[in-house]
Design a protein around this motif. Structure first.
Motif, PDB file in Angstrom:
ATOM      1  N   VAL A  84       1.900   8.893  11.531  1.00  0.00           N
ATOM      2  CA  VAL A  84       2.645  10.059  11.998  1.00  0.00           C
ATOM      3  C   VAL A  84       1.814  10.852  12.988  1.00  0.00           C
ATOM      4  O   VAL A  84       0.625  11.084  12.772  1.00  0.00           O
ATOM      5  N   GLU A  85       2.442  11.266  14.076  1.00  0.00           N
ATOM      6  CA  GLU A  85       1.785  12.183  15.006  1.00  0.00           C
ATOM      7  C   GLU A  85       2.058  13.620  14.578  1.00  0.00           C
ATOM      8  O   GLU A  85       3.205  13.992  14.353  1.00  0.00           O
ATOM      9  N   ILE A  86       1.005  14.402  14.482  1.00  0.00           N
ATOM     10  CA  ILE A  86       1.174  15.814  14.183  1.00  0.00           C
ATOM     11  C   ILE A  86       0.953  16.610  15.456  1.00  0.00           C
ATOM     12  O   ILE A  86      -0.049  16.436  16.150  1.00  0.00           O
ATOM     13  N   LYS A  87       1.923  17.484  15.760  1.00  0.00           N
ATOM     14  CA  LYS A  87       1.857  18.325  16.952  1.00  0.00           C
ATOM     15  C   LYS A  87       1.726  19.781  16.530  1.00  0.00           C
ATOM     16  O   LYS A  87       1.854  20.120  15.352  1.00  0.00           O
ATOM     17  N   ALA A  88       1.475  20.644  17.499  1.00  0.00           N
ATOM     18  CA  ALA A  88       1.262  22.061  17.227  1.00  0.00           C
ATOM     19  C   ALA A  88       2.435  22.645  16.444  1.00  0.00           C
ATOM     20  O   ALA A  88       3.601  22.436  16.795  1.00  0.00           O
ATOM     21  N   GLY A  89       2.112  23.372  15.379  1.00  0.00           N
ATOM     22  CA  GLY A  89       3.118  24.041  14.572  1.00  0.00           C
ATOM     23  C   GLY A  89       3.609  23.252  13.386  1.00  0.00           C
ATOM     24  O   GLY A  89       4.174  23.830  12.453  1.00  0.00           O
ATOM     25  N   ALA A  90       3.417  21.942  13.397  1.00  0.00           N
ATOM     26  CA  ALA A  90       3.824  21.107  12.265  1.00  0.00           C
ATOM     27  C   ALA A  90       2.709  21.079  11.221  1.00  0.00           C
ATOM     28  O   ALA A  90       1.589  21.527  11.463  1.00  0.00           O
ATOM     29  N   VAL A  91       3.026  20.547  10.052  1.00  0.00           N
ATOM     30  CA  VAL A  91       2.049  20.464   8.966  1.00  0.00           C
ATOM     31  C   VAL A  91       2.024  19.049   8.411  1.00  0.00           C
ATOM     32  O   VAL A  91       3.066  18.472   8.105  1.00  0.00           O
ATOM     33  N   ASN A  92       0.824  18.504   8.298  1.00  0.00           N
ATOM     34  CA  ASN A  92       0.601  17.283   7.523  1.00  0.00           C
ATOM     35  C   ASN A  92       0.018  17.675   6.176  1.00  0.00           C
ATOM     36  O   ASN A  92      -0.983  18.404   6.123  1.00  0.00           O
ATOM     37  N   TRP A  93       0.627  17.190   5.101  1.00  0.00           N
ATOM     38  CA  TRP A  93       0.170  17.501   3.743  1.00  0.00           C
ATOM     39  C   TRP A  93       0.002  16.180   2.997  1.00  0.00           C
ATOM     40  O   TRP A  93       0.973  15.490   2.741  1.00  0.00           O
ATOM     41  N   MET A  94      -1.223  15.834   2.694  1.00  0.00           N
ATOM     42  CA  MET A  94      -1.503  14.566   2.021  1.00  0.00           C
ATOM     43  C   MET A  94      -2.152  14.831   0.669  1.00  0.00           C
ATOM     44  O   MET A  94      -3.178  15.495   0.578  1.00  0.00           O
ATOM     45  N   ASN A  95      -1.518  14.327  -0.373  1.00  0.00           N
ATOM     46  CA  ASN A  95      -2.072  14.427  -1.717  1.00  0.00           C
ATOM     47  C   ASN A  95      -2.904  13.177  -1.981  1.00  0.00           C
ATOM     48  O   ASN A  95      -2.372  12.079  -2.095  1.00  0.00           O
ATOM     49  N   ALA A  96      -4.228  13.349  -2.070  1.00  0.00           N
ATOM     50  CA  ALA A  96      -5.114  12.200  -2.279  1.00  0.00           C
ATOM     51  C   ALA A  96      -5.020  11.672  -3.699  1.00  0.00           C
ATOM     52  O   ALA A  96      -5.121  10.453  -3.932  1.00  0.00           O
ATOM     53  N   GLY A  97      -4.867  12.569  -4.677  1.00  0.00           N
ATOM     54  CA  GLY A  97      -4.789  12.131  -6.064  1.00  0.00           C
ATOM     55  C   GLY A  97      -5.988  11.285  -6.454  1.00  0.00           C
ATOM     56  O   GLY A  97      -7.135  11.639  -6.222  1.00  0.00           O
ATOM     57  N   LYS A  98      -5.717  10.114  -7.035  1.00  0.00           N
ATOM     58  CA  LYS A  98      -6.796   9.234  -7.523  1.00  0.00           C
ATOM     59  C   LYS A  98      -7.519   8.498  -6.400  1.00  0.00           C
ATOM     60  O   LYS A  98      -8.588   7.928  -6.630  1.00  0.00           O
ATOM     61  N   GLY A  99      -6.935   8.518  -5.166  1.00  0.00           N
ATOM     62  CA  GLY A  99      -7.637   7.895  -4.058  1.00  0.00           C
ATOM     63  C   GLY A  99      -6.740   7.514  -2.911  1.00  0.00           C
ATOM     64  O   GLY A  99      -5.697   6.879  -3.103  1.00  0.00           O
TER      65      GLY A  99
END
Length: 300
Positions: A84-99
């Motif tokens: 995914v490309e993230i551009k200004a104003g957007a949000v990337n939210w990644m839950n790493a959890g166990k790995g």
């Protein structure tokens, strides 16, 4: 009157490869603010046509990453299969959890052009019961982020809950990450809208608190979120972040965060040995990786 400012921290430089970022958390004096355990302020920087952001595949455990850009673009890939490309104003939210493993690079179409890059890279610790959860990823476009204005004050709720509003970013504990902009000098009293611990980062302009003036690249930690009163100068932008702290201490080694030191030790071994069951390869970006930093493995 006793001051509500418990700690004043100066942004400090940290080298992440192609350029320096301003590290806000953690500090020796303050390891976390609510569930926030790591904040880097990237830029603003101008990458020349021969420069690119290239952070190769690297692992995380026990945290959620939040990427929020003010300028520029970053292409995210991860071992879950997201690209995914993230551009200004957007949000990337990644839950790493166990790995999880992810990489962050300049998008291909921008790699031979001058480009601005400016934003925040943030780690939010997970509640103890979610530290071993399955990894997940969410991308929220800029127009999905709650925004509103009160007079000359503009608010943006990037993540969490505040002011009776809720961001679409699927956080895992009570928190908030707010952008506040003022065009004119304004007095603000929003302590009744906040909770837990709260930090204020001044991006531009200045704020006046209890007769003292604070400017860009300063991070203020309040003793009590309920007493969050301040005056914003004209053309000022600040960020407020915080929430309920966890009962258990969070340990940090490199990109690993956890309430259990043994889990961090195992993550070290798994990454050192490139254990694919713990840290799978990233589809489309599997030719290199960031090695484990030199550290003693506390094997029994």
């Amino acid at each position: 009157m006793q001051s509500n400012i418990g700690l004043i921290l100066e942004e400090r430089a940290a080298d992440i490869g192609n350029f320096l970022v301003g590290r806000l958390l953690p500090f020796r004096e303050k390891r976390a603010v609510g569930p926030f355990v790591f904040i880097d302020h990237m830029g603003p920087t101008l990458l020349k046509d021969y420069q690119n952001l290239d952070i190769p595949p690297h692992p995380h455990i026990g945290l959620s990453t939040l990427t929020y850009l003010l300028e520029g673009a970053i292409f995210h890939r991860d071992s879950i299969g997201n690209a995914v490309e993230i551009k200004a104003g957007a949000v990337n939210w990644m839950n790493a959890g166990k790995g999880v493993v992810h990489s962050e690079r300049t998008p291909e179409y921008l790699r031979n052009t001058e480009q601005k890059l400016h934003g925040f890279q943030i780690w939010v610790a997970l509640p103890k019961e979610k530290e071993q959860s399955e990894p997940s990823f969410f991308h929220i476009e800029a127009d999905e982020i709650p925004e509103w204005s009160v007079g000359d004050i503009h608010y943006k709720l990037i993540a969490g809950e505040a002011f009776g509003r809720k961001s679409g970013v699927p956080v895992h504990s009570p928190l908030y990450f707010l952008e506040i902009k003022s065009q004119t000098a304004q007095k603000i009293n929003i302590g009744h809208e906040l909770f837990g611990e709260v930090g204020m980062y001044i991006l531009s302009g200045f704020v006046n608190i209890e007769g003292n003036t604070y400017g860009p690249k300063q991070l203020l930690i309040a003793k009590n979120a309920n007493l969050c009163e301040f005056e914003m100068g004209e053309n000022t932008t600040i960020y407020l972040f915080g929430g309920e702290p966890f009962a258990e201490e969070r340990y940090i080694f490199w990109n690993f965060v956890n309430s259990d030191k043994e889990i961090i030790e195992q993550a070290k071994v798994n990454w050192l040995n490139q254990n694919l069951s713990a840290f799978p390869k990233i589809p489309g970006d599997d030719l290199e990786f960031v090695p484990l930093p030199n550290a003693v493995l506390n094997r029994k």
